[in-house]
Scaffold this motif. Structure first.
Motif, PDB file in Angstrom:
ATOM      1  N   GLU A  73       0.836  -1.193   0.000  1.00  0.00           N
ATOM      2  CA  GLU A  73       0.000   0.000   0.000  1.00  0.00           C
ATOM      3  C   GLU A  73       0.876   1.250   0.000  1.00  0.00           C
ATOM      4  O   GLU A  73       1.977   1.259   0.560  1.00  0.00           O
ATOM      5  N   PRO A  74       0.386   2.331  -0.635  1.00  0.00           N
ATOM      6  CA  PRO A  74       1.197   3.557  -0.673  1.00  0.00           C
ATOM      7  C   PRO A  74       1.381   4.158   0.719  1.00  0.00           C
ATOM      8  O   PRO A  74       0.505   4.054   1.577  1.00  0.00           O
ATOM      9  N   VAL A  75       2.518   4.781   0.936  1.00  0.00           N
ATOM     10  CA  VAL A  75       2.830   5.467   2.189  1.00  0.00           C
ATOM     11  C   VAL A  75       2.990   6.944   1.886  1.00  0.00           C
ATOM     12  O   VAL A  75       3.860   7.330   1.087  1.00  0.00           O
ATOM     13  N   HIS A  76       2.144   7.769   2.494  1.00  0.00           N
ATOM     14  CA  HIS A  76       2.270   9.200   2.221  1.00  0.00           C
ATOM     15  C   HIS A  76       2.959   9.907   3.382  1.00  0.00           C
ATOM     16  O   HIS A  76       3.122   9.371   4.483  1.00  0.00           O
ATOM     17  N   SER A  77       3.442  11.094   3.104  1.00  0.00           N
ATOM     18  CA  SER A  77       4.190  11.936   4.049  1.00  0.00           C
ATOM     19  C   SER A  77       5.537  11.331   4.425  1.00  0.00           C
ATOM     20  O   SER A  77       6.078  11.631   5.488  1.00  0.00           O
ATOM     21  N   ALA A  78       6.081  10.487   3.546  1.00  0.00           N
ATOM     22  CA  ALA A  78       7.439   9.991   3.743  1.00  0.00           C
ATOM     23  C   ALA A  78       8.416  11.036   3.215  1.00  0.00           C
ATOM     24  O   ALA A  78       8.209  11.626   2.155  1.00  0.00           O
ATOM     25  N   ILE A  79       9.479  11.290   3.954  1.00  0.00           N
ATOM     26  CA  ILE A  79      10.480  12.288   3.575  1.00  0.00           C
ATOM     27  C   ILE A  79      11.549  11.622   2.724  1.00  0.00           C
ATOM     28  O   ILE A  79      12.090  10.574   3.083  1.00  0.00           O
ATOM     29  N   VAL A  80      11.849  12.244   1.589  1.00  0.00           N
ATOM     30  CA  VAL A  80      12.766  11.666   0.604  1.00  0.00           C
ATOM     31  C   VAL A  80      14.013  12.538   0.489  1.00  0.00           C
ATOM     32  O   VAL A  80      13.924  13.769   0.448  1.00  0.00           O
ATOM     33  N   ASP A  81      15.165  11.881   0.454  1.00  0.00           N
ATOM     34  CA  ASP A  81      16.439  12.575   0.272  1.00  0.00           C
ATOM     35  C   ASP A  81      17.212  11.879  -0.831  1.00  0.00           C
ATOM     36  O   ASP A  81      16.972  10.708  -1.140  1.00  0.00           O
ATOM     37  N   LEU A  82      18.160  12.605  -1.416  1.00  0.00           N
ATOM     38  CA  LEU A  82      18.952  12.089  -2.530  1.00  0.00           C
ATOM     39  C   LEU A  82      20.425  12.224  -2.159  1.00  0.00           C
ATOM     40  O   LEU A  82      20.873  13.298  -1.750  1.00  0.00           O
ATOM     41  N   ARG A  83      21.167  11.139  -2.307  1.00  0.00           N
ATOM     42  CA  ARG A  83      22.569  11.132  -1.896  1.00  0.00           C
ATOM     43  C   ARG A  83      23.449  10.429  -2.927  1.00  0.00           C
ATOM     44  O   ARG A  83      22.995   9.553  -3.660  1.00  0.00           O
ATOM     45  N   ASP A  84      24.719  10.819  -2.932  1.00  0.00           N
ATOM     46  CA  ASP A  84      25.735  10.033  -3.596  1.00  0.00           C
ATOM     47  C   ASP A  84      26.064   8.862  -2.677  1.00  0.00           C
ATOM     48  O   ASP A  84      26.048   9.011  -1.450  1.00  0.00           O
ATOM     49  N   ALA A 128      17.765   5.530 -14.645  1.00  0.00           N
ATOM     50  CA  ALA A 128      16.428   5.195 -14.147  1.00  0.00           C
ATOM     51  C   ALA A 128      15.567   6.445 -14.019  1.00  0.00           C
ATOM     52  O   ALA A 128      16.039   7.512 -13.619  1.00  0.00           O
ATOM     53  N   ARG A 129      14.289   6.295 -14.364  1.00  0.00           N
ATOM     54  CA  ARG A 129      13.327   7.393 -14.252  1.00  0.00           C
ATOM     55  C   ARG A 129      12.294   7.126 -13.164  1.00  0.00           C
ATOM     56  O   ARG A 129      11.535   8.018 -12.811  1.00  0.00           O
ATOM     57  N   GLU A 130      12.263   5.888 -12.658  1.00  0.00           N
ATOM     58  CA  GLU A 130      11.335   5.527 -11.594  1.00  0.00           C
ATOM     59  C   GLU A 130      12.056   4.635 -10.586  1.00  0.00           C
ATOM     60  O   GLU A 130      12.959   3.875 -10.946  1.00  0.00           O
ATOM     61  N   VAL A 131      11.631   4.728  -9.334  1.00  0.00           N
ATOM     62  CA  VAL A 131      12.187   3.872  -8.306  1.00  0.00           C
ATOM     63  C   VAL A 131      11.124   3.660  -7.238  1.00  0.00           C
ATOM     64  O   VAL A 131      10.363   4.577  -6.910  1.00  0.00           O
ATOM     65  N   THR A 132      11.023   2.429  -6.733  1.00  0.00           N
ATOM     66  CA  THR A 132      10.085   2.105  -5.653  1.00  0.00           C
ATOM     67  C   THR A 132      10.873   1.823  -4.384  1.00  0.00           C
ATOM     68  O   THR A 132      11.848   1.059  -4.403  1.00  0.00           O
ATOM     69  N   VAL A 133      10.432   2.436  -3.301  1.00  0.00           N
ATOM     70  CA  VAL A 133      11.114   2.269  -2.009  1.00  0.00           C
ATOM     71  C   VAL A 133      10.148   1.582  -1.044  1.00  0.00           C
ATOM     72  O   VAL A 133       9.164   2.196  -0.615  1.00  0.00           O
ATOM     73  N   PRO A 134      10.382   0.316  -0.684  1.00  0.00           N
ATOM     74  CA  PRO A 134       9.527  -0.350   0.312  1.00  0.00           C
ATOM     75  C   PRO A 134       9.993   0.001   1.728  1.00  0.00           C
ATOM     76  O   PRO A 134      11.187  -0.044   2.030  1.00  0.00           O
ATOM     77  N   LEU A 135       9.046   0.335   2.586  1.00  0.00           N
ATOM     78  CA  LEU A 135       9.347   0.656   3.976  1.00  0.00           C
ATOM     79  C   LEU A 135       8.864  -0.473   4.876  1.00  0.00           C
ATOM     80  O   LEU A 135       7.722  -0.926   4.756  1.00  0.00           O
ATOM     81  N   ARG A 136       9.721  -0.895   5.772  1.00  0.00           N
ATOM     82  CA  ARG A 136       9.365  -1.946   6.720  1.00  0.00           C
ATOM     83  C   ARG A 136       8.933  -1.315   8.042  1.00  0.00           C
ATOM     84  O   ARG A 136       9.527  -0.337   8.494  1.00  0.00           O
ATOM     85  N   VAL A 184      17.495   2.876  -1.275  1.00  0.00           N
ATOM     86  CA  VAL A 184      17.557   2.006  -2.453  1.00  0.00           C
ATOM     87  C   VAL A 184      18.430   2.681  -3.500  1.00  0.00           C
ATOM     88  O   VAL A 184      18.457   3.919  -3.605  1.00  0.00           O
ATOM     89  N   PRO A 185      19.167   1.889  -4.285  1.00  0.00           N
ATOM     90  CA  PRO A 185      20.002   2.488  -5.335  1.00  0.00           C
ATOM     91  C   PRO A 185      19.153   3.011  -6.482  1.00  0.00           C
ATOM     92  O   PRO A 185      18.088   2.471  -6.797  1.00  0.00           O
ATOM     93  N   LEU A 186      19.630   4.066  -7.088  1.00  0.00           N
ATOM     94  CA  LEU A 186      18.983   4.652  -8.262  1.00  0.00           C
ATOM     95  C   LEU A 186      19.980   4.584  -9.405  1.00  0.00           C
ATOM     96  O   LEU A 186      21.070   5.178  -9.340  1.00  0.00           O
ATOM     97  N   GLY A 187      19.619   3.830 -10.476  1.00  0.00           N
ATOM     98  CA  GLY A 187      20.511   3.686 -11.619  1.00  0.00           C
ATOM     99  C   GLY A 187      20.749   4.993 -12.346  1.00  0.00           C
ATOM    100  O   GLY A 187      19.970   5.947 -12.241  1.00  0.00           O
TER     101      GLY A 187
END
Length: 743
Positions: free
Chosen positions: A456-467, A540-548, A534-537
């Protein structure tokens, strides 16, 4: 959603943050899924709240029915019968705790004519506590309902203070505090500022012994003067506070080759900021903000070296000070300076005595990574982030200091451009030129955040981008530009307003613009889930992040069967790594989410002034599964031995660990060994006191100084008998263990 009274009639206004309409309907949100406390109140009605109310979808209906309150109306007057406005009034049931907001039924401020109105939940006897800066805190009984109640404030004693400098001249705008003597933290005081004649009157004091402390305005280092007075009820006592000339600290600032450094700032802080147990100056408590600002930001610091590198700092109080030197392009070399090194926040210094005249402070010349940030067309980027710090330059140029030898990671981000990372091998004292750092337009990436178990979708998750080289979220290496607005202050400096971090929408998705076309990492966090990456190629134009979901640890904290009001529950790994913490809420706690594994849970109870000593809780080990909830309750020790440890030499901390434990061989082993230990710092008499220790065999560790270059420990085994008290004198044999990396 609808809010009504007991007769089913709509209420017009319920809560300040949101308003109901004429039908009593309201709307608030949206909120992330979770548990919330929702409170509703209205003038003339009894407030009500729903605790731990679950919100699980975009739209939730929650109705309230409010009961009519019983009115308490009246006037606040002084002892002469004159009305007093702006008095804070708290309504409680008689006999309930009068400090803090717990048990508070209603509160208000008296109007200019002294009148007030409060809502009681039902007829009966109540207590009203009145607070005003110029009166003694006063508590009066009141019967509800009440109309025309007359509540009289007590005037109390007063201090008429006159503040003068060392020459006897009046000191205007001196910050004054009247504190109970002896001064203890937390403290209650009467603050004020002197007028142009150096005078101020502070009223509303209970009879007793007080310390009257004044601070010279804009003095760096902070100058204070103190007098102790004894006040009787309704007495007005005059006090003259005169600053002393004080001692001086003088010397020279040089570089590594011994050459004088002109224009360097010499910054000082009282040693009590480093170690309040060893260097006690309780009268500085009211001025902690000023002291912090002066040390950490240099506000008001005016002590500069001359062309010959020499400096003199006047007006110092006797005792020990932490001293450092700063100049752009240099770093303070505390090793070369010598003496006792101490860190304080990001700065380090050496401990010196006021009155010393031959101080030699050494600055190390820094190397810099230099370069220029440009866009795809080669034009300069005039505002950008470098390791999450704002840089502004008309040519896009930057300069980043090199501390130590080794690889450095520099992360760049700018508005409308893709963030990037550059790595450089830094060498102390040498410059390195990166040339042009070109930021591209990048690609657009759609991120979808889902629940790992249900998809199920998770909203209000904070996303960051890193090397990948800057994946640790504790490091300032984000590739997302988060500056929304820039304001120019009156002095021409810029103030930056951060934009909220990127968050997933209700369908669990968000779009990241301007993502560099190279392998990256997407980091996602949410208060109800474990952090994930999760790694981003590169393409890649899309990525799915599963949260446990992780697991939660919850329970009750009791002392003598009664739920504990104040305290903190901490969770750490056996290696001493912090995992989570939570304050008590009406005797309960909830920690999480946490990863599966073995943890140590500890309760830090709080000793409040005027109350019994804080209860003692033993640490407990807990095995946390991959998901679900673990219940872990704590009950305070009911019996045990009070152990008084006296160290023949100065020590920072004593730890008693159950059983025979070997001497640790590394910092990691120290953390692991001490995790289950009973720990205490010295009291005012220099004793290390333990309460209610279970009888048994222990290993005693004494730490000489946590801040020293080498951590030295003493170890010995002791037996604690099953009796009320035990005294132990330790003659330490210090053994150095761990070297602390230099800054």
């Amino acid at each position: 959603m609808q809010v009504t009274d007991g007769m089913g009639r709509a209420l017009l206004r319920v809560f300040e943050e949101t308003q109901t309409d004429a039908d009593g309907r309201y709307r608030i949100g949206p909120f992330a899924p979770g548990l919330y406390t929702v409170f509703a109140d209205g003038d003339g009605y009894v407030g009500t709240k729903r605790q731990a109310h679950p919100i699980a979808s975009e739209s939730e209906t929650l109705d309230f029915t409010l009961r009519h309150a019983v009115l308490v109306e009246g006037t606040v007057v002084d002892e002469a019968g004159q009305p007093v406005g702006a008095v804070s009034l708290w309504l409680r049931r008689p006999g309930e705790e009068a400090t803090g907001a717990e048990g508070l039924l209603d509160f208000t401020d008296s109007r200019e004519d002294g009148t007030f109105r409060m809502d009681a939940p039902e007829p009966g006897e109540y207590s009203v506590r009145m607070m005003h800066a110029e009166f003694v805190e006063t508590e009066r009984p009141v019967q509800a309902p009440a109309k025309g109640a007359r509540l009289v404030l007590r005037s109390g004693a007063a201090v008429e203070a006159e503040v003068v400098d060392e020459s006897g001249r009046p000191v205007a705008k001196a910050e004054l505090h009247v504190l109970p003597e002896p001064i203890q933290s937390p403290y209650h005081d009467k603050p004020g500022h002197t007028d142009e004649t150096g005078r101020v009157t502070l009223r509303g004091l209970e009879p007793g012994r007080y310390a009257v402390v004044a601070a010279m305005p804009e003095s760096t280092p902070l100058r204070t003067v103190r007098r102790v007075v004894e006040l009787r009820d309704s007495e007005r006592q005059r006090v003259r506070l005169q600053f002393e000339e004080g001692l001086r600290l003088s010397g020279v600032v040089v570089d590594q080759k011994g050459r004088p450094v002109a224009g360097a700032e010499v910054r000082l802080a009282p040693a009590s900021m480093v170690d309040p147990h060893k260097y006690e100056h309780p009268e500085l408590e009211p001025y902690t903000d000023r002291l912090d600002e002066a040390w950490f930001s240099g506000t008001g610091q005016t002590n500069q070296t001359g062309p010959d590198g020499r400096f003199t700092v006047p007006h110092l109080r006797p005792g020990t000070w932490l001293v450092t030197a700063l100049k752009d392009g240099y770093a303070f070399d505390s090793r070369a300076t010598g003496g006792t090194r101490r860190p304080l926040g990001p700065l380090s210094g050496v401990l010196l005595s006021a009155g010393t005249s031959d101080v030699r402070l050494v600055l190390e010349s820094l190397g810099y990574v230099r370069g220029r940030v440009v866009g795809p067309d080669g034009s300069p980027v005039t505002r950008f982030l470098l390791n999450e710090l704002v840089q502004e330059d008309a040519r896009g140029e930057f300069r980043w200091p090199i501390h130590g030898n080794g690889e450095m990671v520099l992360a760049f981000a700018a508005s409308g451009l893709a963030g990037t990372v550059r790595k450089v091998l830094g060498r102390e004292g040498e410059d390195s030129n990166l040339g042009d750092v070109v930021l591209s337009r990048g690609r657009q990436v759609r991120v979808r955040v889902v629940d790992a178990a249900t998809s199920e979708p998770v909203h209000s998750a904070i996303v960051d981008l890193r090397d990948p080289s800057g994946a640790d979220p504790e490091e300032n290496r984000s590739l997302i530009y988060d500056i929304r607005e820039v304001h120019t202050g009156p002095d021409g400096t810029h103030q930056y307003e951060a934009r909220p971090p990127p968050q997933s929408d209700f369908d669990g998705t968000l779009v990241l613009e301007n993502v560099e076309s190279r392998p990256l990492l997407v980091l996602v966090s949410h208060p109800e889930y474990l952090k994930a990456s999760v790694p981003l190629g590169a393409e890649a134009r899309e990525v799915t992040v599963p949260l446990r979901a992780g697991a939660w640890v919850q329970g009750e904290i009791r002392a003598g069967g009664t739920l504990l009001d104040h305290g903190l529950v901490k969770l750490s790994t056996p290696q001493g790594e912090y995992a989570d913490s939570a304050s008590l809420d009406e005797g309960t706690y909830s920690l999480g989410p946490v990863k599966a594994g073995r943890y140590i849970a500890q309760v830090d109870s709080i000793h409040l002034p005027g109350e019994e000593p804080a209860p003692v809780f033993l640490p407990r080990e807990v095995e946390v599964p991959a998901s679900g909830t673990v219940t872990l309750d704590f009950e305070a020790q009911r019996t045990g031995t009070a152990v008084d440890v006296r160290i023949a030499e100065e020590a920072a901390e004593v730890i008693l660990v159950t059983g025979a434990q070997p001497l640790p061989g590394s910092r990691e082993q120290i953390y692991q060994r001490f995790s289950f230990g009973h720990r205490t710092e010295p009291d005012r008499e220099g004793h290390f006191r333990f309460r209610m220790l279970p009888a048994g065999h222990y290993t005693l560790f004494a730490v000489q100084d946590w801040h020293a270059l080498e951590i030295s420990l003493h170890r010995e085994e002791v037996d604690v008998p099953a009796r009320e008290t035990m005294s132990l004198t330790v003659k330490p044999r210090w053994q150095p263990l761990v070297s602390v990396p230099s800054e």
